[in-house]
Design a protein around this motif. Structure first.
Motif, PDB file in Angstrom:
ATOM      1  N   ALA A   1       6.272   1.889 -11.763  1.00  7.24           N
ATOM      2  CA  ALA A   1       5.338   2.759 -11.058  1.00  7.24           C
ATOM      3  C   ALA A   1       5.063   4.035 -11.851  1.00  7.24           C
ATOM      4  CB  ALA A   1       5.901   3.132  -9.689  1.00  7.24           C
ATOM      5  N   PRO A   2       3.893   4.632 -11.659  1.00 10.87           N
ATOM      6  CA  PRO A   2       3.598   5.928 -12.290  1.00 10.87           C
ATOM      7  C   PRO A   2       4.480   7.026 -11.730  1.00 10.87           C
ATOM      8  CG  PRO A   2       1.874   5.338 -10.722  1.00 10.87           C
ATOM      9  CD  PRO A   2       2.759   4.144 -10.840  1.00 10.87           C
ATOM     10  N   ALA A   3       4.622   8.109 -12.465  1.00 14.88           N
ATOM     11  CA  ALA A   3       5.460   9.239 -12.036  1.00 14.88           C
ATOM     12  C   ALA A   3       4.695  10.072 -11.014  1.00 14.88           C
ATOM     13  CB  ALA A   3       5.863  10.086 -13.242  1.00 14.88           C
ATOM     14  N   LEU A   4       4.806   9.680  -9.756  1.00 17.60           N
ATOM     15  CA  LEU A   4       4.098  10.353  -8.671  1.00 17.60           C
ATOM     16  C   LEU A   4       5.063  10.631  -7.529  1.00 17.60           C
ATOM     17  CD1 LEU A   4       0.802   8.225  -8.506  1.00 17.60           C
ATOM     18  CD2 LEU A   4       1.044  10.551  -9.371  1.00 17.60           C
ATOM     19  N   PRO A   5       4.737  11.612  -6.668  1.00 17.94           N
ATOM     20  CA  PRO A   5       5.584  11.866  -5.490  1.00 17.94           C
ATOM     21  C   PRO A   5       5.613  10.659  -4.552  1.00 17.94           C
ATOM     22  CG  PRO A   5       4.090  13.711  -5.907  1.00 17.94           C
ATOM     23  CD  PRO A   5       3.640  12.593  -6.790  1.00 17.94           C
ATOM     24  N   ASP A   6       6.631  10.597  -3.727  1.00 20.55           N
ATOM     25  CA  ASP A   6       6.825   9.455  -2.839  1.00 20.55           C
ATOM     26  C   ASP A   6       5.622   9.122  -1.958  1.00 20.55           C
ATOM     27  OD1 ASP A   6       9.382   8.706  -3.691  1.00 20.55           O
ATOM     28  OD2 ASP A   6      10.337  10.207  -2.413  1.00 20.55           O
ATOM     29  N   PRO A   7       4.949  10.111  -1.330  1.00 21.72           N
ATOM     30  CA  PRO A   7       3.824   9.731  -0.475  1.00 21.72           C
ATOM     31  C   PRO A   7       2.704   9.021  -1.237  1.00 21.72           C
ATOM     32  CG  PRO A   7       4.527  11.968   0.023  1.00 21.72           C
ATOM     33  CD  PRO A   7       5.239  11.562  -1.231  1.00 21.72           C
ATOM     34  N   TRP A   8       2.473   9.418  -2.481  1.00 23.94           N
ATOM     35  CA  TRP A   8       1.436   8.756  -3.278  1.00 23.94           C
ATOM     36  C   TRP A   8       1.809   7.316  -3.601  1.00 23.94           C
ATOM     37  CZ3 TRP A   8      -3.377  10.439  -4.829  1.00 23.94           C
ATOM     38  CH2 TRP A   8      -3.679  11.791  -4.613  1.00 23.94           C
ATOM     39  N   LEU A   9       3.092   7.046  -3.761  1.00 25.28           N
ATOM     40  CA  LEU A   9       3.535   5.693  -4.088  1.00 25.28           C
ATOM     41  C   LEU A   9       3.691   4.815  -2.847  1.00 25.28           C
ATOM     42  CD1 LEU A   9       6.243   6.517  -6.782  1.00 25.28           C
ATOM     43  CD2 LEU A   9       3.928   5.632  -7.181  1.00 25.28           C
ATOM     44  N   ALA A  10       3.703   5.416  -1.670  1.00 27.18           N
ATOM     45  CA  ALA A  10       3.944   4.672  -0.438  1.00 27.18           C
ATOM     46  C   ALA A  10       3.007   3.474  -0.254  1.00 27.18           C
ATOM     47  CB  ALA A  10       3.854   5.608   0.763  1.00 27.18           C
ATOM     48  N   PRO A  11       1.704   3.581  -0.564  1.00 25.93           N
ATOM     49  CA  PRO A  11       0.848   2.405  -0.385  1.00 25.93           C
ATOM     50  C   PRO A  11       1.281   1.194  -1.206  1.00 25.93           C
ATOM     51  CG  PRO A  11      -0.491   4.371  -0.573  1.00 25.93           C
ATOM     52  CD  PRO A  11       0.913   4.775  -0.925  1.00 25.93           C
ATOM     53  N   LEU A  12       1.878   1.445  -2.375  1.00 30.05           N
ATOM     54  CA  LEU A  12       2.383   0.320  -3.175  1.00 30.05           C
ATOM     55  C   LEU A  12       3.555  -0.355  -2.469  1.00 30.05           C
ATOM     56  CD1 LEU A  12       2.370   1.850  -6.777  1.00 30.05           C
ATOM     57  CD2 LEU A  12       0.721   0.231  -5.807  1.00 30.05           C
ATOM     58  N   TRP A  13       4.503   0.442  -1.975  1.00 32.35           N
ATOM     59  CA  TRP A  13       5.690  -0.136  -1.339  1.00 32.35           C
ATOM     60  C   TRP A  13       5.342  -0.812  -0.022  1.00 32.35           C
ATOM     61  CZ3 TRP A  13       6.808   0.296  -5.805  1.00 32.35           C
ATOM     62  CH2 TRP A  13       7.132   1.461  -6.500  1.00 32.35           C
ATOM     63  N   LEU A  14       4.311  -0.320   0.666  1.00 34.86           N
ATOM     64  CA  LEU A  14       3.922  -0.916   1.939  1.00 34.86           C
ATOM     65  C   LEU A  14       3.346  -2.320   1.791  1.00 34.86           C
ATOM     66  CD1 LEU A  14       2.397   2.064   3.947  1.00 34.86           C
ATOM     67  CD2 LEU A  14       4.251   0.572   4.696  1.00 34.86           C
ATOM     68  N   LEU A  15       2.936  -2.689   0.584  1.00 34.49           N
ATOM     69  CA  LEU A  15       2.394  -4.031   0.394  1.00 34.49           C
ATOM     70  C   LEU A  15       3.418  -5.099   0.776  1.00 34.49           C
ATOM     71  CD1 LEU A  15       0.548  -3.527  -3.023  1.00 34.49           C
ATOM     72  CD2 LEU A  15      -0.503  -3.748  -0.758  1.00 34.49           C
ATOM     73  N   VAL A  16       4.699  -4.858   0.467  1.00 38.44           N
ATOM     74  CA  VAL A  16       5.728  -5.847   0.802  1.00 38.44           C
ATOM     75  C   VAL A  16       5.909  -5.969   2.316  1.00 38.44           C
ATOM     76  CG1 VAL A  16       8.166  -6.466   0.590  1.00 38.44           C
ATOM     77  CG2 VAL A  16       6.908  -5.661  -1.409  1.00 38.44           C
ATOM     78  N   PRO A  17       6.148  -4.882   3.066  1.00 37.61           N
ATOM     79  CA  PRO A  17       6.267  -5.031   4.527  1.00 37.61           C
ATOM     80  C   PRO A  17       5.023  -5.608   5.188  1.00 37.61           C
ATOM     81  CG  PRO A  17       7.123  -2.902   3.827  1.00 37.61           C
ATOM     82  CD  PRO A  17       6.455  -3.501   2.630  1.00 37.61           C
ATOM     83  N   GLN A  18       3.851  -5.250   4.691  1.00 36.25           N
ATOM     84  CA  GLN A  18       2.629  -5.808   5.267  1.00 36.25           C
ATOM     85  C   GLN A  18       2.582  -7.323   5.072  1.00 36.25           C
ATOM     86  OE1 GLN A  18      -0.431  -3.597   3.263  1.00 36.25           O
ATOM     87  NE2 GLN A  18      -0.327  -1.849   4.661  1.00 36.25           N
ATOM     88  N   CYS A  19       2.829  -7.753   3.835  1.00 33.84           N
ATOM     89  CA  CYS A  19       2.808  -9.186   3.544  1.00 33.84           C
ATOM     90  C   CYS A  19       3.914  -9.918   4.303  1.00 33.84           C
ATOM     91  CB  CYS A  19       2.951  -9.439   2.048  1.00 33.84           C
ATOM     92  SG  CYS A  19       1.532  -8.929   1.046  1.00 33.84           S
ATOM     93  N   TYR A  20       5.085  -9.287   4.387  1.00 33.75           N
ATOM     94  CA  TYR A  20       6.196  -9.920   5.097  1.00 33.75           C
ATOM     95  C   TYR A  20       5.842 -10.107   6.578  1.00 33.75           C
ATOM     96  CZ  TYR A  20      10.734 -10.765   7.197  1.00 33.75           C
ATOM     97  OH  TYR A  20      11.762 -11.315   7.914  1.00 33.75           O
ATOM     98  N   ALA A  21       5.296  -9.087   7.211  1.00 36.88           N
ATOM     99  CA  ALA A  21       4.944  -9.199   8.631  1.00 36.88           C
ATOM    100  C   ALA A  21       3.907 -10.289   8.850  1.00 36.88           C
ATOM    101  CB  ALA A  21       4.438  -7.854   9.142  1.00 36.88           C
TER     102      ALA A  21
END
Length: 385
Positions: free
Chosen positions: A332-352
């Motif tokens: 991932a790029p060097a960004l604060p956590d809120p900016w990276l959150a959409p990337l991490w949410l892809l897994v929970p979205q797909c899992y659900a």
């Protein structure tokens, strides 16, 4: 549409999940479209905000209900740390019931509302409340629906800035996916203190990374969703606590509560919630980009894996030396956590989505009996005078 997420569109249509799957898969393209939209709107945004964020007397409230309220939580602390103004997140569901705790008539207040439809009764009532209770009130409405009440009621008003998201972000499915990530990135971009060129490049970088993440993770998520876990626990610290809450909500929504999903912080989890663990529990840690937070996260991951009580323990986050087999990682790029959150949410979205289908449900409408609705119903707005 991403081919890896939708290898067989007729199958998703038969399963009743085509809208949800498509809206998850389209997110990187929507983020790129958002960059172009904001690039064209940056003068209008800066002109409306003016010097308000530099004023310590200014109160900025990010608000929404449900998933939109979680967006507010993801954004507020990141923006508050950058400006003299006081910035906080307050769900509309709290603002309406206890307005005296949050509003002062003589304090300049900017209410930033998130709404996919822009027509939920709480969203509309919160704007009316602040307009009535605060002498110097202004409003930013971030919404996906040009025909919704937030957009139409704010149109042409000098005290309101309406930011309409790309049309594709107005999800047709029950669960908020692309609408959530788009509104989150719009708020981070509009209120950040970095130069606009930097903000826009962040969006375009995330769009490219999102495409890679979907390609890399889709198959593994589909396999994970076939395992019969009856409990899912998402853990996240700082802004990622709200991401964990959103991730848990997606599982609850799309499985209609058949899979129990909880959220907590890595440090808070030991204070009682750890008692929920059993062999049917999946634990997912959302990893922070901040080194200090990562040390606390790693301590708990090590503990849970050593205890062996949970059915499975894995993590989602930036690539690093602490990864374990089965973790979902990305360079991932060097960004604060809120900016990276959409990337991490892809897994929970797909899992659900995949877990819902595995249970034989219809992800686009997991509540065919109408007990829970895409736009909330049954809310009575009571007088606040």
């Amino acid at each position: 549409m991403d081919a890896s997420l939708l290898p067989d569109l007729p199958t998703w249509q038969r399963l009743g999940g085509a809208y949800t799957a498509e809206e998850i898969a389209q997110q990187p393209r929507v983020w790129a479209a958002l960059a172009s939209l904001l690039e064209a709107a940056q003068v209008r945004i800066d002109g409306f905000l003016g010097e308000a964020l530099r004023d310590p007397s200014q109160l900025v409230i990010f608000t929404g209900a449900g998933s939109s309220g979680f967006i507010a939580e993801m954004v507020a602390d990141q923006i508050n740390a950058q400006w003299p103004a006081e910035v906080r997140a307050v769900h509309t569901t709290s603002l309406l019931t206890h307005p005296a705790l949050y509003l002062r008539r003589d304090r300049p207040t900017l209410l930033v509302s998130f709404g996919r439809s822009g027509s939920s009764p709480e969203s509309v009532a919160a704007v009316d409340l602040v307009r009535d209770q605060v002498e110097h009130a202004r409003f930013v409405d971030i919404t996906c629906n040009a025909e919704g009440e937030l957009a139409t009621r704010g149109h042409g008003r000098s005290d309101t800035l309406s930011l309409l998201m790309p049309p594709a972000s107005c999800d047709r499915a029950f669960a908020m996916t692309s609408s959530l990530s788009c509104m989150l990135l719009a708020a981070l971009s509009a209120f950040d203190s970095a130069p606009w060129a930097t903000r826009l490049e962040r969006l375009r970088t995330l769009a490219r990374q999102g495409e890679r993440a979907l390609d890399a993770w889709d198959g593994a998520v589909a396999t994970l969703a076939q395992a019969p876990y009856s409990r899912v626990i998402y853990l996240g610290s700082g802004p990622l606590e709200a991401v964990a809450r959103e991730a848990a909500l997606k599982v609850l929504e799309l499985t209609a509560g058949r899979v129990l999903a909880l959220a907590n912080t890595p440090l808070g989890f030991r204070h009682g919630p750890k008692s929920t663990l059993n062999g049917e529990t999946l634990v997912v840690m959302l990893r922070s980009a901040q080194p200090l937070a990562r040390r606390y996260e790693q301590d708990l991951l090590n503990e849970l894996r050593r205890d062996g009580i949970a059915g499975r323990v894995l993590s989602i986050g930036p690539e690093d030396a602490d990864r374990a087999d089965g973790d979902f990682v990305l360079a991932a790029p060097a960004l604060p956590d809120p900016w990276l959150a959409p990337l991490w949410l892809l897994v929970p979205q797909c899992y659900a989505l995949q877990r819902s289908a595995a249970l034989g449900m219809t992800p686009d409408n997991p509540f065919p009996d109408g007990t829970v609705n895409r736009v909330v119903q049954g809310v009575t707005i009571h007088p606040h005078g």
